[in-house]
Design a protein around this motif. Sequence first.
Motif, PDB file in Angstrom:
ATOM      1  N   PHE A   1     -37.350  67.962  16.374  1.00  0.00           N
ATOM      2  CA  PHE A   1     -35.939  68.049  16.032  1.00  0.00           C
ATOM      3  C   PHE A   1     -35.328  66.676  15.773  1.00  0.00           C
ATOM      4  CE2 PHE A   1     -36.047  72.010  18.825  1.00  0.00           C
ATOM      5  CZ  PHE A   1     -35.996  72.881  17.752  1.00  0.00           C
ATOM      6  N   ASP A   2     -34.517  66.614  14.758  1.00  0.00           N
ATOM      7  CA  ASP A   2     -33.549  65.564  14.474  1.00  0.00           C
ATOM      8  C   ASP A   2     -34.143  64.185  14.201  1.00  0.00           C
ATOM      9  OD1 ASP A   2     -31.133  64.452  13.910  1.00  0.00           O
ATOM     10  OD2 ASP A   2     -30.187  64.986  15.809  1.00  0.00           O
ATOM     11  N   CYS A   3     -34.523  63.976  12.966  1.00  0.00           N
ATOM     12  CA  CYS A   3     -34.917  62.652  12.482  1.00  0.00           C
ATOM     13  C   CYS A   3     -33.828  61.639  12.833  1.00  0.00           C
ATOM     14  CB  CYS A   3     -35.129  62.720  10.965  1.00  0.00           C
ATOM     15  SG  CYS A   3     -35.229  61.151  10.096  1.00  0.00           S
ATOM     16  N   ASN A   4     -34.194  60.601  13.551  1.00  0.00           N
ATOM     17  CA  ASN A   4     -33.281  59.541  14.021  1.00  0.00           C
ATOM     18  C   ASN A   4     -32.251  60.023  15.030  1.00  0.00           C
ATOM     19  OD1 ASN A   4     -34.457  57.388  12.660  1.00  0.00           O
ATOM     20  ND2 ASN A   4     -33.217  57.702  10.819  1.00  0.00           N
ATOM     21  N   ASN A   5     -32.346  61.270  15.461  1.00  0.00           N
ATOM     22  CA  ASN A   5     -31.492  61.793  16.540  1.00  0.00           C
ATOM     23  C   ASN A   5     -30.013  61.509  16.303  1.00  0.00           C
ATOM     24  OD1 ASN A   5     -34.247  60.658  18.106  1.00  0.00           O
ATOM     25  ND2 ASN A   5     -33.654  62.760  18.549  1.00  0.00           N
ATOM     26  N   ASP A   6     -29.556  61.782  15.090  1.00  0.00           N
ATOM     27  CA  ASP A   6     -28.172  61.449  14.752  1.00  0.00           C
ATOM     28  C   ASP A   6     -27.368  62.608  14.189  1.00  0.00           C
ATOM     29  OD1 ASP A   6     -29.605  61.631  12.397  1.00  0.00           O
ATOM     30  OD2 ASP A   6     -28.965  59.701  11.594  1.00  0.00           O
ATOM     31  N   ASP A   7     -27.953  63.811  14.130  1.00  0.00           N
ATOM     32  CA  ASP A   7     -27.250  64.935  13.520  1.00  0.00           C
ATOM     33  C   ASP A   7     -26.963  66.090  14.476  1.00  0.00           C
ATOM     34  OD1 ASP A   7     -26.930  64.172  10.743  1.00  0.00           O
ATOM     35  OD2 ASP A   7     -29.109  64.273  10.606  1.00  0.00           O
ATOM     36  N   TYR A   8     -27.898  66.426  15.365  1.00  0.00           N
ATOM     37  CA  TYR A   8     -27.685  67.631  16.161  1.00  0.00           C
ATOM     38  C   TYR A   8     -28.367  67.635  17.520  1.00  0.00           C
ATOM     39  CZ  TYR A   8     -32.288  68.906  14.259  1.00  0.00           C
ATOM     40  OH  TYR A   8     -33.615  68.914  13.897  1.00  0.00           O
ATOM     41  N   PHE A   9     -29.278  66.681  17.804  1.00  0.00           N
ATOM     42  CA  PHE A   9     -30.019  66.753  19.067  1.00  0.00           C
ATOM     43  C   PHE A   9     -30.351  65.347  19.552  1.00  0.00           C
ATOM     44  CE2 PHE A   9     -33.891  67.306  21.646  1.00  0.00           C
ATOM     45  CZ  PHE A   9     -33.521  68.368  22.469  1.00  0.00           C
ATOM     46  N   ASN A  10     -29.718  64.932  20.647  1.00  0.00           N
ATOM     47  CA  ASN A  10     -29.969  63.612  21.222  1.00  0.00           C
ATOM     48  C   ASN A  10     -29.581  63.672  22.693  1.00  0.00           C
ATOM     49  OD1 ASN A  10     -29.953  60.885  22.045  1.00  0.00           O
ATOM     50  ND2 ASN A  10     -29.319  60.171  20.029  1.00  0.00           N
ATOM     51  N   THR A  11     -30.521  63.456  23.593  1.00  0.00           N
ATOM     52  CA  THR A  11     -30.229  63.551  25.020  1.00  0.00           C
ATOM     53  C   THR A  11     -29.465  62.341  25.546  1.00  0.00           C
ATOM     54  OG1 THR A  11     -32.320  62.512  25.716  1.00  0.00           O
ATOM     55  CG2 THR A  11     -32.333  64.906  25.356  1.00  0.00           C
ATOM     56  N   ASP A  12     -29.339  61.273  24.769  1.00  0.00           N
ATOM     57  CA  ASP A  12     -28.650  60.069  25.232  1.00  0.00           C
ATOM     58  C   ASP A  12     -28.062  59.301  24.056  1.00  0.00           C
ATOM     59  OD1 ASP A  12     -27.709  58.196  27.039  1.00  0.00           O
ATOM     60  OD2 ASP A  12     -29.583  57.068  27.109  1.00  0.00           O
ATOM     61  N   PRO A  13     -27.070  59.882  23.368  1.00  0.00           N
ATOM     62  CA  PRO A  13     -26.502  59.193  22.205  1.00  0.00           C
ATOM     63  C   PRO A  13     -25.710  57.960  22.616  1.00  0.00           C
ATOM     64  CG  PRO A  13     -25.211  61.137  22.741  1.00  0.00           C
ATOM     65  CD  PRO A  13     -26.417  61.174  23.625  1.00  0.00           C
ATOM     66  N   LEU A  14     -25.552  57.049  21.681  1.00  0.00           N
ATOM     67  CA  LEU A  14     -24.765  55.846  21.911  1.00  0.00           C
ATOM     68  C   LEU A  14     -23.298  56.107  21.606  1.00  0.00           C
ATOM     69  CD1 LEU A  14     -27.041  53.126  20.271  1.00  0.00           C
ATOM     70  CD2 LEU A  14     -26.995  53.885  22.654  1.00  0.00           C
ATOM     71  N   ARG A  15     -22.427  55.360  22.261  1.00  0.00           N
ATOM     72  CA  ARG A  15     -21.016  55.438  21.930  1.00  0.00           C
ATOM     73  C   ARG A  15     -20.818  55.004  20.475  1.00  0.00           C
ATOM     74  NH1 ARG A  15     -18.313  52.773  27.386  1.00  0.00           N
ATOM     75  NH2 ARG A  15     -19.308  54.232  28.845  1.00  0.00           N
ATOM     76  N   GLY A  16     -19.995  55.750  19.787  1.00  0.00           N
ATOM     77  CA  GLY A  16     -19.770  55.470  18.378  1.00  0.00           C
ATOM     78  C   GLY A  16     -20.626  56.318  17.471  1.00  0.00           C
ATOM     79  N   GLN A  17     -21.736  56.866  17.989  1.00  0.00           N
ATOM     80  CA  GLN A  17     -22.540  57.766  17.173  1.00  0.00           C
ATOM     81  C   GLN A  17     -21.825  59.107  17.041  1.00  0.00           C
ATOM     82  OE1 GLN A  17     -26.456  57.886  19.063  1.00  0.00           O
ATOM     83  NE2 GLN A  17     -27.262  56.579  17.438  1.00  0.00           N
ATOM     84  N   TRP A  18     -22.097  59.799  15.948  1.00  0.00           N
ATOM     85  CA  TRP A  18     -21.448  61.076  15.675  1.00  0.00           C
ATOM     86  C   TRP A  18     -21.640  62.056  16.840  1.00  0.00           C
ATOM     87  CZ3 TRP A  18     -22.659  66.247  14.825  1.00  0.00           C
ATOM     88  CH2 TRP A  18     -21.664  67.003  14.179  1.00  0.00           C
ATOM     89  N   LEU A  19     -22.840  62.104  17.404  1.00  0.00           N
ATOM     90  CA  LEU A  19     -23.129  63.071  18.451  1.00  0.00           C
ATOM     91  C   LEU A  19     -22.433  62.769  19.767  1.00  0.00           C
ATOM     92  CD1 LEU A  19     -26.920  63.816  17.826  1.00  0.00           C
ATOM     93  CD2 LEU A  19     -25.005  65.413  17.608  1.00  0.00           C
ATOM     94  N   CYS A  20     -21.910  61.571  19.918  1.00  0.00           N
ATOM     95  CA  CYS A  20     -21.198  61.249  21.151  1.00  0.00           C
ATOM     96  C   CYS A  20     -19.843  61.942  21.201  1.00  0.00           C
ATOM     97  CB  CYS A  20     -21.032  59.735  21.281  1.00  0.00           C
ATOM     98  SG  CYS A  20     -20.359  59.204  22.879  1.00  0.00           S
ATOM     99  N   GLY A  21     -19.272  62.225  20.051  1.00  0.00           N
ATOM    100  CA  GLY A  21     -17.954  62.839  20.021  1.00  0.00           C
ATOM    101  C   GLY A  21     -17.919  64.208  19.385  1.00  0.00           C
ATOM    102  N   HIS A  22     -19.098  64.774  19.077  1.00  0.00           N
ATOM    103  CA  HIS A  22     -19.167  66.084  18.442  1.00  0.00           C
ATOM    104  C   HIS A  22     -20.208  66.947  19.149  1.00  0.00           C
ATOM    105  CE1 HIS A  22     -17.394  63.449  15.359  1.00  0.00           C
ATOM    106  NE2 HIS A  22     -16.773  64.545  14.930  1.00  0.00           N
TER     107      HIS A  22
END
Length: 399
Positions: free
Chosen positions: A275-296
């Motif tokens: 799942f999720d090339c570069n973990n930036d669209d829909y699945f990331n267990t530890d996103p960074l602040r400022g990344q889309w998944l941190c606020g969505h």
Amino acid sequence: RDSRVAAAEAIELATGPHGDHRRACGRAAGTDVCAHTLHHSPLQSGPVAGALAGPLPAPLCTAEGGSDFRVQPVLAHAGAVADDAKVDAIRQSLRNVDRTFLSSAARTGGSRQVRWVTDSPTPGCEVVIETARITTGASDFYALVDELIALGRIDPFGATSRTKYLVFTEGAIDPDAPNTCGLALYFDDDRPIDATPGNPNLGGGVSAVDPNCWDTNGIGSAPAHELMHTLGAVLGTAPNAANYGHCDDEADLMCYGPPGTMRTVCTGVDDDALFDCNNDDYFNTDPLRGQWLCGHWNTSDSPYLDGWNVIQPPRAVTFLEASANATTANVNWGATASCYGAASYQVTVSGRGTEQVDALWYSFRAPAGTYTVTVRPVGQDGALGTPCLLYTSPSPRDS
């Protein structure tokens, strides 16, 4: 993150016709939110990614049944009785689903495994696979869902539904598109899990795969692909969203589309099955602040996955430096701003004790000498991260 599920209690779910399609609809704060109907999981051929060919994980054994968040597999059979061999094949397929989630979560340092309905909370349990004989439901996906609801075997859109159904049907998914072997419903709502009222993707849902896609279909686990849709992926506002619930930054288990519309971004041997090339669209267990998944909406936060509420250890301090004058040492450090990361920092100065600070700097007064300074990130749950050491020597007082 303890408040993330509270808003889900306010969601009311229902089904109803809408034009020529049947949609799953949620009602939140008086606003209707409707799901896309997805025609996808095309038949594929070729080898499955190699590194995912290791031992299959055992299912997670949790409390039996109950009203909490669970995924219920269903065998919709056309014959008079369910075939035991097909039940066994589905159990094998579910282990591939688990391996897909576990391997994908490991890429960002986490662990996620599906919370199946099991027959026991103790090790050695089996996943409960419901069976239902279908007649009219063998014709297409919508007829399948209608019949299973009428039979009382699934309730994906009830007002308090906390079950997502993964249906393995012996019937057709879309007779007008014979190369389609899976279909799912989800809510195109990108609000994060702690939004109020709750994101309707916290409610129940349903997906189905036909016999061509009961397991891997030449790329990866087709049931895992469909289940990921019901968890809420890929949302239309995600950075690389494309092709009605999918993405265009290959290789990725959720990405595909017409020739010429895809971009090769990730080239790992297993990326097509994860799942999720570069973990930036829909699945990331530890996103960074400022990344889309941190606020969505982030599917790794879904309570249908074990580990959803586990806070990972805070990321290590990235650098540590100091300056000093005759009496004072000033210590500065850098840290990766994880969305779920360090809440504060523990600073220890040799011979002077330990303090906890919220900033990325610390000053202390001391006579001339050499001191050891240790800085450790402190997670939101109080866990300490990797320490970083620095030796600092305040200069002698100017004469």
